[in-house]
Design an enzyme around this catalytic site. Structure first.
Site, PDB file in Angstrom:
ATOM      1  N   SER A  67       0.833  -1.208   0.000  1.00 17.49           N
ATOM      2  CA  SER A  67       0.000   0.000   0.000  1.00 17.49           C
ATOM      3  C   SER A  67       0.865   1.256   0.000  1.00 17.49           C
ATOM      4  O   SER A  67       2.000   1.258   0.487  1.00 17.49           O
ATOM      5  CB  SER A  67      -0.897   0.027   1.244  1.00 17.49           C
TER       6      SER A  67
HETATM    7  N1  SAH Z   1      -1.272  -4.768   4.020  1.00 18.28           N
HETATM    8  C1  SAH Z   1      -0.538  -5.035   2.804  1.00 18.28           C
HETATM    9  C2  SAH Z   1      -1.355  -4.689   1.568  1.00 18.28           C
HETATM   10  C3  SAH Z   1      -1.295  -5.809   0.586  1.00 18.28           C
HETATM   11  S1  SAH Z   1      -2.427  -5.741  -0.778  1.00 18.28           S
HETATM   12  C4  SAH Z   1       0.812  -4.348   2.798  1.00 18.28           C
HETATM   13  O1  SAH Z   1       1.112  -3.590   3.725  1.00 18.28           O
HETATM   14  O2  SAH Z   1       1.610  -4.603   1.910  1.00 18.28           O
HETATM   15  C5  SAH Z   1      -3.751  -6.751  -0.185  1.00 18.28           C
HETATM   16  C6  SAH Z   1      -3.447  -8.171   0.185  1.00 18.28           C
HETATM   17  O3  SAH Z   1      -4.684  -8.780   0.608  1.00 18.28           O
HETATM   18  C7  SAH Z   1      -2.911  -9.070  -0.935  1.00 18.28           C
HETATM   19  O4  SAH Z   1      -1.731  -9.681  -0.526  1.00 18.28           O
HETATM   20  C8  SAH Z   1      -4.029 -10.093  -1.159  1.00 18.28           C
HETATM   21  O5  SAH Z   1      -3.555 -11.378  -1.547  1.00 18.28           O
HETATM   22  C9  SAH Z   1      -4.682 -10.126   0.216  1.00 18.28           C
HETATM   23  N2  SAH Z   1      -6.062 -10.603   0.246  1.00 18.28           N
HETATM   24  C10 SAH Z   1      -7.078 -10.382  -0.645  1.00 18.28           C
HETATM   25  N3  SAH Z   1      -8.196 -11.000  -0.250  1.00 18.28           N
HETATM   26  C11 SAH Z   1      -7.927 -11.631   0.931  1.00 18.28           C
HETATM   27  C12 SAH Z   1      -8.670 -12.449   1.830  1.00 18.28           C
HETATM   28  N4  SAH Z   1      -9.946 -12.785   1.598  1.00 18.28           N
HETATM   29  N5  SAH Z   1      -8.048 -12.912   2.937  1.00 18.28           N
HETATM   30  C13 SAH Z   1      -6.747 -12.619   3.192  1.00 18.28           C
HETATM   31  N6  SAH Z   1      -5.984 -11.853   2.376  1.00 18.28           N
HETATM   32  C14 SAH Z   1      -6.559 -11.363   1.258  1.00 18.28           C
END
Ligand code: SAH
Length: 218
Positions: A67
């Site tokens: 993010s």
């Molecule tokens: N908090 C992260 C943001 C990553 S982007 C950071 O600081 O880098 C969002 C993430 O959510 C992705 O890795 C994706 O695979 C995950 N994601 C999407 N749907 C999800 C779900 N139902 N349960 C767990 N993770 C999920």
């Protein structure tokens, strides 16, 4: 390849990034102090070594993103982190957001649905520094019923709607920060669970997240 050296140059770029976040309206200095401690370039390929301190989202792997720092600061500020909070994060991704929370001293449980990204948490550079951060492979829509209830829930993917099981797993008085909408942009919401189990909703700015998907992958 990762570069796990935190030089004066990195520290300087990071400090400037905190000023950028202040200029954009982030006011919670405890959030900025935590972010100023975390070398964001540790969470990215070494090709991003310097641009890691630009206020931008970047690709990680598996089509996912780390993010934007502003988004991390914004969501963390809305979370109103308090000492002894037990926080559930949905979407571990690069582990950057979870690390910011762990640096704030609270208990963090984070779930990732993609096996490849979850496996990477096993070589997490700060494993021994943050024993208060725990990783789980699973579907965030299910939450972590065994560890519930939580003081706070933070969702870092675009949710089509508020997942009811995650509301169930919130304490009375607990808060959830969630970007909601299936389209290109999501509205950031703060949901508060009231003593009678009902919820109140506050709406904030629009953001753009990768989708929160159902089920596990891999
Ligand atoms: N908090 C992260 C943001 C990553 S982007 C950071 O600081 O880098 C969002 C993430 O959510 C992705 O890795 C994706 O695979 C995950 N994601 C999407 N749907 C999800 C779900 N139902 N349960 C767990 N993770 C999920």
């Amino acid at each position: 390849m990762r570069n796990y050296e935190d030089t004066y140059r990195h520290k300087g770029l990071r400090k400037k990034l905190m000023d950028v976040l202040r200029d954009k309206g982030i006011t919670d200095e405890t959030v900025l102090a935590a972010m100023n401690q975390i070398p964001r370039h540790f969470f990215l390929d070494s090709a991003f070594d310097e641009i890691a301190y630009e206020d931008r989202a970047f690709p990680i792997s598996e089509g996912q993103t780390i993010s934007q720092p502003y988004t991390v600061a914004y969501q963390t500020q809305l979370l109103q982190v308090k000492p002894f909070d037990k926080i559930l994060e949905i979407g571990t991704g690069s582990i950057y957001q979870a690390t910011v929370l762990a640096e704030m001293g609270v208990k963090v449980l984070t779930i990732e649905r993609q096996k490849v990204l979850f496996e990477k948490t096993k070589t997490y550079i700060f494993k021994s520094k943050y024993p208060n951060l725990k990783f789980f492979f699973g579907d965030g829509y299910e939450g972590l019923p065994t560890y519930a209830p939580f003081d706070k829930v933070i969702i870092t993917a675009a949710a089509p709607a508020i997942p009811p099981k995650l509301i169930d797993q919130l304490k009375a008085g607990g808060k959830m920060i969630i970007p909601v909408n299936e389209g290109e942009h999501q509205r950031m919401l703060r949901i508060t669970k009231n003593a009678d189990g009902s919820t109140s909703e506050e709406a904030f700015d629009n953001f753009s997240f990768v989708p929160m998907l159902k089920g596990k992958q891999g």
